[in-house]
Design an enzyme around this catalytic site. Structure first.
Site, PDB file in Angstrom:
ATOM      1  N   PRO A  14     -11.761 -11.064  -3.870  1.00 49.20           N
ATOM      2  CA  PRO A  14     -12.169  -9.817  -4.521  1.00 49.20           C
ATOM      3  C   PRO A  14     -11.205  -8.659  -4.291  1.00 49.20           C
ATOM      4  CG  PRO A  14     -13.554 -10.299  -2.623  1.00 49.20           C
ATOM      5  CD  PRO A  14     -12.723 -11.518  -2.868  1.00 49.20           C
ATOM      6  N   ASN A  15     -11.048  -7.892  -5.354  1.00 45.52           N
ATOM      7  CA  ASN A  15     -10.262  -6.640  -5.383  1.00 45.52           C
ATOM      8  C   ASN A  15      -8.752  -6.854  -5.347  1.00 45.52           C
ATOM      9  OD1 ASN A  15     -12.538  -4.832  -5.457  1.00 45.52           O
ATOM     10  ND2 ASN A  15     -12.911  -5.404  -3.335  1.00 45.52           N
ATOM     11  N   ARG A  22      -3.450   0.716  -6.166  1.00 47.32           N
ATOM     12  CA  ARG A  22      -4.081   1.582  -5.155  1.00 47.32           C
ATOM     13  C   ARG A  22      -3.664   1.107  -3.754  1.00 47.32           C
ATOM     14  NH1 ARG A  22      -9.108   2.134  -8.240  1.00 47.32           N
ATOM     15  NH2 ARG A  22      -8.302   3.190 -10.063  1.00 47.32           N
ATOM     16  N   TYR A  27      -1.436  -2.324   1.448  1.00 49.14           N
ATOM     17  CA  TYR A  27      -1.243  -3.637   0.811  1.00 49.14           C
ATOM     18  C   TYR A  27       0.100  -3.790   0.084  1.00 49.14           C
ATOM     19  CZ  TYR A  27      -6.199  -3.980   1.836  1.00 49.14           C
ATOM     20  OH  TYR A  27      -7.405  -4.001   2.489  1.00 49.14           O
ATOM     21  N   ASN A  78      -6.320 -16.215   0.035  1.00 46.83           N
ATOM     22  CA  ASN A  78      -6.604 -14.895   0.581  1.00 46.83           C
ATOM     23  C   ASN A  78      -7.995 -14.556   0.059  1.00 46.83           C
ATOM     24  OD1 ASN A  78      -6.905 -12.284   1.374  1.00 46.83           O
ATOM     25  ND2 ASN A  78      -4.944 -11.557   0.560  1.00 46.83           N
ATOM     26  N   ALA A  81     -12.158  -9.545   1.263  1.00 49.52           N
ATOM     27  CA  ALA A  81     -13.262  -9.146   2.148  1.00 49.52           C
ATOM     28  C   ALA A  81     -14.224 -10.300   2.432  1.00 49.52           C
ATOM     29  CB  ALA A  81     -14.008  -7.968   1.535  1.00 49.52           C
ATOM     30  N   GLU A 102      -4.900 -19.933   5.305  1.00 50.38           N
ATOM     31  CA  GLU A 102      -5.468 -18.598   5.061  1.00 50.38           C
ATOM     32  C   GLU A 102      -4.355 -17.563   5.195  1.00 50.38           C
ATOM     33  OE1 GLU A 102      -8.345 -17.588   8.058  1.00 50.38           O
ATOM     34  OE2 GLU A 102      -8.623 -15.564   7.265  1.00 50.38           O
ATOM     35  N   HIS A 104      -3.214 -13.238   4.715  1.00 52.35           N
ATOM     36  CA  HIS A 104      -3.601 -11.841   4.510  1.00 52.35           C
ATOM     37  C   HIS A 104      -2.347 -10.990   4.400  1.00 52.35           C
ATOM     38  CE1 HIS A 104      -7.776 -12.670   5.123  1.00 52.35           C
ATOM     39  NE2 HIS A 104      -7.433 -13.427   6.143  1.00 52.35           N
ATOM     40  N   ARG A 111      -6.573  -3.805  12.367  1.00 53.96           N
ATOM     41  CA  ARG A 111      -7.419  -2.930  11.547  1.00 53.96           C
ATOM     42  C   ARG A 111      -8.826  -2.825  12.153  1.00 53.96           C
ATOM     43  NH1 ARG A 111      -6.807  -4.338   5.444  1.00 53.96           N
ATOM     44  NH2 ARG A 111      -7.752  -2.258   5.327  1.00 53.96           N
TER      45      ARG A 111
HETATM   46  O1  CA2 Z   1      -4.954  -8.018   4.097  1.00 56.57           O
HETATM   47  C1  CA2 Z   1      -5.501  -8.746   3.265  1.00 56.57           C
HETATM   48  O2  CA2 Z   1      -4.882  -9.509   2.526  1.00 56.57           O
HETATM   49  C2  CA2 Z   1      -7.023  -8.646   3.084  1.00 56.57           C
HETATM   50  O3  CA2 Z   1      -7.505  -9.950   2.805  1.00 56.57           O
HETATM   51  C3  CA2 Z   1      -7.242  -7.728   1.909  1.00 56.57           C
HETATM   52  C4  CA2 Z   1      -8.720  -7.437   1.663  1.00 56.57           C
HETATM   53  C5  CA2 Z   1      -9.408  -6.969   2.935  1.00 56.57           C
HETATM   54  O4  CA2 Z   1     -10.797  -6.805   2.708  1.00 56.57           O
HETATM   55  C6  CA2 Z   1      -9.200  -7.939   4.074  1.00 56.57           C
HETATM   56  O5  CA2 Z   1      -9.808  -7.414   5.239  1.00 56.57           O
HETATM   57  C7  CA2 Z   1      -7.716  -8.142   4.344  1.00 56.57           C
HETATM   58  C8  CA2 Z   1      -8.886  -6.349   0.606  1.00 56.57           C
HETATM   59  C9  CA2 Z   1      -8.185  -6.584  -0.680  1.00 56.57           C
HETATM   60  C10 CA2 Z   1      -8.380  -5.362  -1.518  1.00 56.57           C
HETATM   61  O6  CA2 Z   1      -7.174  -5.052  -2.153  1.00 56.57           O
HETATM   62  C11 CA2 Z   1      -7.071  -3.825  -2.708  1.00 56.57           C
HETATM   63  C12 CA2 Z   1      -5.866  -3.541  -3.308  1.00 56.57           C
HETATM   64  C13 CA2 Z   1      -5.667  -2.325  -3.881  1.00 56.57           C
HETATM   65  C14 CA2 Z   1      -6.668  -1.374  -3.864  1.00 56.57           C
HETATM   66  C15 CA2 Z   1      -7.871  -1.659  -3.265  1.00 56.57           C
HETATM   67  C16 CA2 Z   1      -8.078  -2.888  -2.686  1.00 56.57           C
END
Ligand code: CA2
Length: 152
Positions: A14-15, A22, A27, A78, A81, A102, A104, A111
């Site tokens: 997700p996301n 963003r 990221y 990946n 969340a 896996e 990230h 974090r």
């Molecule tokens: O660091 C990673 O790859 C995560 O899997 C990214 C997830 C986060 O919930 C994990 O704890 C770590 C979040 C991905 C959301 O990506 C976004 C990108 C741009 C704007 C908002 C969110």
């Protein structure tokens, strides 16, 4: 020498479709399409196929993992969340019993506390966290290396 064919299912949770638009501080500035292109380039070098999917829905991700059986030799994931919440994704990976790495983008251990636990880690062969888009490339290399070691 001819290598046995290897196809890898790449699962983005997700996301991750928002990447590049963003939160570049956390990221990076690459989009998901850019990351998929990097994986394609690496896959060509490794002589494997990569097949990316992304969903914001837990059940859809579970279905994609189930559908890997028979068509793919490994999974690069990946889970976003869902890493920190999803027993369903963990059970799906355990259920298909395909070697899974896996990855990230961020270092989840630097974090918030709630990101330190992964439901995926115990059913994965390994985890790579904190190297931005390079985490995916390193994860693909590790997965392919593992699959080739296994087949000799
Ligand atoms: O660091 C990673 O790859 C995560 O899997 C990214 C997830 C986060 O919930 C994990 O704890 C770590 C979040 C991905 C959301 O990506 C976004 C990108 C741009 C704007 C908002 C969110």
């Amino acid at each position: 020498m001819t290598l046995p064919p290897i196809s890898i299912l790449v699962v983005h949770g997700p996301n991750l479709n928002l990447l590049g638009q963003r939160e570049p501080g956390i990221y990076g500035s690459l989009s998901l399409a850019d990351i998929n292109r990097l994986l394609e380039l690496e896959a060509t070098k490794l002589q494997v196929g990569v097949f990316p999917v992304q969903s914001n829905h837990e059940g859809v991700l579970v279905d994609k993992i189930h559908s890997a059986l028979g068509d793919y030799q490994g999974i690069l994931i990946n889970a976003g969340a869902y890493t920190h919440t999803s027993v369903a994704l963990r059970d799906a990976i355990a259920g298909v019993n395909l070697p899974t790495v896996e990855v990230h983008l961020s270092n989840i251990y630097r974090r918030e506390e709630f990101r330190h636990h992964s439901y995926i880690a115990p059913v994965a062969i390994g985890q790579i966290s904190g190297f931005g888009a390079q985490s995916y490339v390193l994860g693909l290399q590790a997965l392919v290396h593992h699959l080739r070691e296994k087949s000799v």
